[in-house]
Design an enzyme around this catalytic site. Structure first.
Site, PDB file in Angstrom:
ATOM      1  N   CYS A 175       0.808  -1.216   0.000  1.00  0.00           N
ATOM      2  CA  CYS A 175       0.000   0.000   0.000  1.00  0.00           C
ATOM      3  C   CYS A 175       0.843   1.268   0.000  1.00  0.00           C
ATOM      4  O   CYS A 175       0.309   2.360  -0.174  1.00  0.00           O
ATOM      5  CB  CYS A 175      -0.908   0.019   1.227  1.00  0.00           C
ATOM      6  SG  CYS A 175       0.057  -0.036   2.745  1.00  0.00           S
ATOM      7  N   CYS A 184      -1.343  -5.095   7.221  1.00  0.00           N
ATOM      8  CA  CYS A 184      -1.045  -3.837   7.921  1.00  0.00           C
ATOM      9  C   CYS A 184      -0.322  -4.107   9.242  1.00  0.00           C
ATOM     10  O   CYS A 184       0.500  -3.303   9.678  1.00  0.00           O
ATOM     11  CB  CYS A 184      -2.325  -3.068   8.200  1.00  0.00           C
ATOM     12  SG  CYS A 184      -3.404  -2.926   6.772  1.00  0.00           S
TER      13      CYS A 184
END
Ligand code: FES
Length: 139
Positions: A34, A103
């Site tokens: 990301c 994440c």
């Protein structure tokens, strides 16, 4: 609900956000998926992590996992912090949606990078394998 209450709590009120100006170890890592980045600061005394802070340009899950990770490693010996896995952080948060698991890797890697920096700065020998990230574990 998509996110656990603990995730929402650590996202809304992240612990240990900021910088430690005289940190003993600093780790900066990025997430290739990301583009988010995370910086981890550790204060280490006698091989014990006395303080941990982080800064991130990351999503809510990255903020929540970093916040929890700093809480989990504070007061612990460096060797224990190195064993902190993203899975343990996610469990401490009562889970994350599967597509957000990547994440949590950012927090684990940032802690490891900061410890590695501490070892490097102090000429402490270490096994490079301790810092090899196993993608399989993270997915
Ligand atoms: Fe980038 Fe979560 S989407 S760290």
């Amino acid at each position: 609900m998509l996110y656990s209450e603990k995730v929402m709590d650590h996202f809304r009120n992240p612990r240990n956000v900021g910088e430690i100006p005289d940190a003993d170890g600093i780790g900066e890592v990025g997430n290739a998926k990301c583009g988010d980045i995370m910086k981890m600061y550790l204060k280490i005394d006698d091989d014990v992590i006395t303080d941990a802070k982080f800064e991130t340009f990351g999503c809510g899950s990255a903020i929540a996992t970093s916040s929890m990770a700093t809480e989990l490693i504070k007061g612990k010996p460096v060797s224990e912090a190195l064993e902190l896995s993203n899975k343990a952080v996610v469990e401490a948060l009562d889970g994350l949606p599967a597509y957000k698991l990547h994440c949590s890797v950012l927090a684990e890697e940032a802690v490891k990078a900061a410890v590695k920096d501490y070892y490097d700065k102090n000429g402490i020998a270490y096994d490079a394998d301790q810092f090899a990230f196993d993608d399989h574990d993270h997915e």
